[in-house]
Design a protein around this motif. Structure first.
Motif, PDB file in Angstrom:
ATOM      1  N   SER A   1       6.831  28.207 -12.761  1.00  9.62           N
ATOM      2  CA  SER A   1       6.871  29.163 -13.987  1.00  9.62           C
ATOM      3  C   SER A   1       5.519  29.084 -14.529  1.00  9.62           C
ATOM      4  N   ARG A   2       5.309  30.217 -15.428  1.00  6.46           N
ATOM      5  CA  ARG A   2       3.863  30.140 -16.038  1.00  6.46           C
ATOM      6  C   ARG A   2       4.047  30.648 -17.337  1.00  6.46           C
ATOM      7  N   ASP A   3       2.846  30.333 -18.026  1.00  2.76           N
ATOM      8  CA  ASP A   3       2.831  30.749 -19.522  1.00  2.76           C
ATOM      9  C   ASP A   3       1.395  31.467 -19.412  1.00  2.76           C
ATOM     10  N   ASN A   4       1.166  32.459 -19.504  1.00  2.06           N
ATOM     11  CA  ASN A   4      -0.162  33.268 -19.649  1.00  2.06           C
ATOM     12  C   ASN A   4      -0.847  33.208 -20.730  1.00  2.06           C
ATOM     13  N   THR A   5       0.068  32.977 -21.843  1.00  2.32           N
ATOM     14  CA  THR A   5      -0.743  32.597 -23.144  1.00  2.32           C
ATOM     15  C   THR A   5      -1.564  31.234 -23.288  1.00  2.32           C
ATOM     16  N   LYS A   6      -1.133  30.497 -22.253  1.00  6.84           N
ATOM     17  CA  LYS A   6      -1.780  29.001 -22.351  1.00  6.84           C
ATOM     18  C   LYS A   6      -2.345  28.829 -20.874  1.00  6.84           C
ATOM     19  N   ASN A   7      -2.556  30.196 -19.963  1.00  6.50           N
ATOM     20  CA  ASN A   7      -3.251  29.924 -19.018  1.00  6.50           C
ATOM     21  C   ASN A   7      -2.852  28.831 -18.100  1.00  6.50           C
ATOM     22  N   THR A   8      -1.630  28.569 -17.970  1.00  9.68           N
ATOM     23  CA  THR A   8      -0.802  27.278 -17.338  1.00  9.68           C
ATOM     24  C   THR A   8       0.344  27.712 -16.388  1.00  9.68           C
ATOM     25  N   VAL A   9       0.416  27.226 -15.208  1.00  6.70           N
ATOM     26  CA  VAL A   9       1.492  27.210 -14.333  1.00  6.70           C
ATOM     27  C   VAL A   9       2.436  25.748 -14.280  1.00  6.70           C
ATOM     28  N   TYR A  10       3.612  25.839 -14.043  1.00  8.51           N
ATOM     29  CA  TYR A  10       4.319  24.659 -14.125  1.00  8.51           C
ATOM     30  C   TYR A  10       4.995  24.554 -12.817  1.00  8.51           C
ATOM     31  N   LEU A  11       5.522  23.559 -12.439  1.00 12.84           N
ATOM     32  CA  LEU A  11       6.671  23.278 -11.418  1.00 12.84           C
ATOM     33  C   LEU A  11       7.406  22.099 -11.623  1.00 12.84           C
ATOM     34  N   GLN A  12       8.584  22.763 -12.074  1.00 17.20           N
ATOM     35  CA  GLN A  12       9.792  21.682 -12.509  1.00 17.20           C
ATOM     36  C   GLN A  12      10.390  21.400 -11.107  1.00 17.20           C
ATOM     37  N   MET A  13      10.586  19.917 -10.955  1.00 15.49           N
ATOM     38  CA  MET A  13      11.132  19.404  -9.669  1.00 15.49           C
ATOM     39  C   MET A  13      12.095  18.533 -10.147  1.00 15.49           C
ATOM     40  N   ASN A  14      13.417  18.899  -9.448  1.00 16.73           N
ATOM     41  CA  ASN A  14      14.604  18.152  -9.546  1.00 16.73           C
ATOM     42  C   ASN A  14      15.164  17.606  -8.575  1.00 16.73           C
ATOM     43  N   ASN A  15      16.260  16.745  -8.568  1.00 15.16           N
ATOM     44  CA  ASN A  15      16.780  16.108  -7.476  1.00 15.16           C
ATOM     45  C   ASN A  15      15.774  15.793  -6.303  1.00 15.16           C
ATOM     46  N   LEU A  16      14.636  15.076  -6.882  1.00 16.08           N
ATOM     47  CA  LEU A  16      13.515  14.608  -5.922  1.00 16.08           C
ATOM     48  C   LEU A  16      13.991  13.700  -4.762  1.00 16.08           C
ATOM     49  N   LYS A  17      13.225  13.954  -3.736  1.00 16.16           N
ATOM     50  CA  LYS A  17      13.516  13.022  -2.373  1.00 16.16           C
ATOM     51  C   LYS A  17      12.386  12.336  -2.028  1.00 16.16           C
ATOM     52  N   PRO A  18      12.208  11.331  -1.250  1.00 11.83           N
ATOM     53  CA  PRO A  18      11.147  10.847  -0.858  1.00 11.83           C
ATOM     54  C   PRO A  18      10.253  11.431  -0.054  1.00 11.83           C
ATOM     55  N   GLU A  19      10.775  12.527   0.578  1.00 11.78           N
ATOM     56  CA  GLU A  19      10.073  13.600   1.240  1.00 11.78           C
ATOM     57  C   GLU A  19       9.174  14.322   0.628  1.00 11.78           C
ATOM     58  N   ASP A  20       9.244  14.489  -0.631  1.00 14.11           N
ATOM     59  CA  ASP A  20       8.470  15.173  -1.545  1.00 14.11           C
ATOM     60  C   ASP A  20       7.444  14.525  -2.015  1.00 14.11           C
ATOM     61  N   THR A  21       7.169  13.291  -1.639  1.00 14.85           N
ATOM     62  CA  THR A  21       5.699  12.424  -1.949  1.00 14.85           C
ATOM     63  C   THR A  21       4.799  13.017  -1.415  1.00 14.85           C
ATOM     64  N   ALA A  22       4.002  13.448  -2.272  1.00 13.09           N
ATOM     65  CA  ALA A  22       2.438  13.950  -1.708  1.00 13.09           C
ATOM     66  C   ALA A  22       1.635  14.155  -2.872  1.00 13.09           C
ATOM     67  N   VAL A  23       0.441  14.634  -2.576  1.00 14.57           N
ATOM     68  CA  VAL A  23      -0.460  15.073  -3.487  1.00 14.57           C
ATOM     69  C   VAL A  23      -0.228  16.562  -3.727  1.00 14.57           C
ATOM     70  N   TYR A  24       0.096  16.922  -5.047  1.00 15.54           N
ATOM     71  CA  TYR A  24       0.336  18.333  -5.178  1.00 15.54           C
ATOM     72  C   TYR A  24      -0.804  19.171  -5.856  1.00 15.54           C
ATOM     73  N   TYR A  25      -1.162  20.086  -5.176  1.00 11.71           N
ATOM     74  CA  TYR A  25      -2.483  20.932  -5.740  1.00 11.71           C
ATOM     75  C   TYR A  25      -1.940  22.449  -6.197  1.00 11.71           C
ATOM     76  N   CYS A  26      -2.402  22.886  -7.394  1.00 10.53           N
ATOM     77  CA  CYS A  26      -2.428  24.077  -7.817  1.00 10.53           C
ATOM     78  C   CYS A  26      -3.457  24.956  -7.451  1.00 10.53           C
ATOM     79  N   ALA A  27      -3.011  25.931  -7.052  1.00 13.51           N
ATOM     80  CA  ALA A  27      -4.097  27.389  -6.719  1.00 13.51           C
ATOM     81  C   ALA A  27      -3.729  28.661  -7.418  1.00 13.51           C
ATOM     82  N   ALA A  28      -5.109  29.284  -7.528  1.00 17.51           N
ATOM     83  CA  ALA A  28      -5.030  30.342  -8.301  1.00 17.51           C
ATOM     84  C   ALA A  28      -6.021  31.643  -7.434  1.00 17.51           C
ATOM     85  N   LYS A  29      -5.283  32.758  -7.540  1.00 14.22           N
ATOM     86  CA  LYS A  29      -5.986  33.869  -6.909  1.00 14.22           C
ATOM     87  C   LYS A  29      -5.973  34.964  -7.866  1.00 14.22           C
TER      88      LYS A  29
END
Length: 125
Positions: free
Chosen positions: A71-99
């Motif tokens: 999701s994103r909130d353009n008034t805050k210039n912010t993007v979110y990633l809500q992650m539920n039911n996490l699994k060990p294979e989700d382990t990683a470094v997470y990067y955000c990107a913008a175009k």
């Protein structure tokens, strides 16, 4: 110069939830696409989710579909990633990107203009 700063990473047990945030500074990015990618050592950075400029379009990797929500909130210039039911294979470094100035969705690494420094997520079993 645009800077993206991620936050919210950490350690969580399998089945748990966490929310990542990415805030842009330097210029508004409300006119473009934003996304999350992730990477583990020795592996290629992979696409996780993207959202278009007005948040009406979203796209997910099959591996996270139904568990993650971007999701994103353009008034805050912010993007979110809500992650539920996490699994060990989700382990990683997470990067955000913008175009900038892009109305659609993008899944390819090379198409994004700006990247954050990454935040570590570790999911233990």
């Amino acid at each position: 110069q645009v800077q993206l700063v991620e936050s919210g990473g950490g350690q969580v047990q399998a089945g748990g939830s966490l929310r990542l945030s990415c805030t842009a500074s330097g210029r508004t990015l409300s006119n473009g696409a934003m996304a999350w990618f992730r990477q583990n050592p020795g592996k290629e950075r992979e696409f996780v989710a993207s959202v278009n400029w007005n948040a009406l379009g979203k796209y997910y990797a099959d591996s996270v579909k139904g568990r993650f929500t971007i999701s994103r909130d353009n008034t805050k210039n912010t993007v979110y990633l809500q992650m539920n039911n996490l699994k060990p294979e989700d382990t990683a470094v997470y990067y955000c990107a913008a175009k900038e100035y892009w109305r659609g969705l993008l899944t390819q690494i090379g198409t994004y203009d700006y990247w954050g420094q990454g935040t570590q997520l570790t999911v233990s079993s």
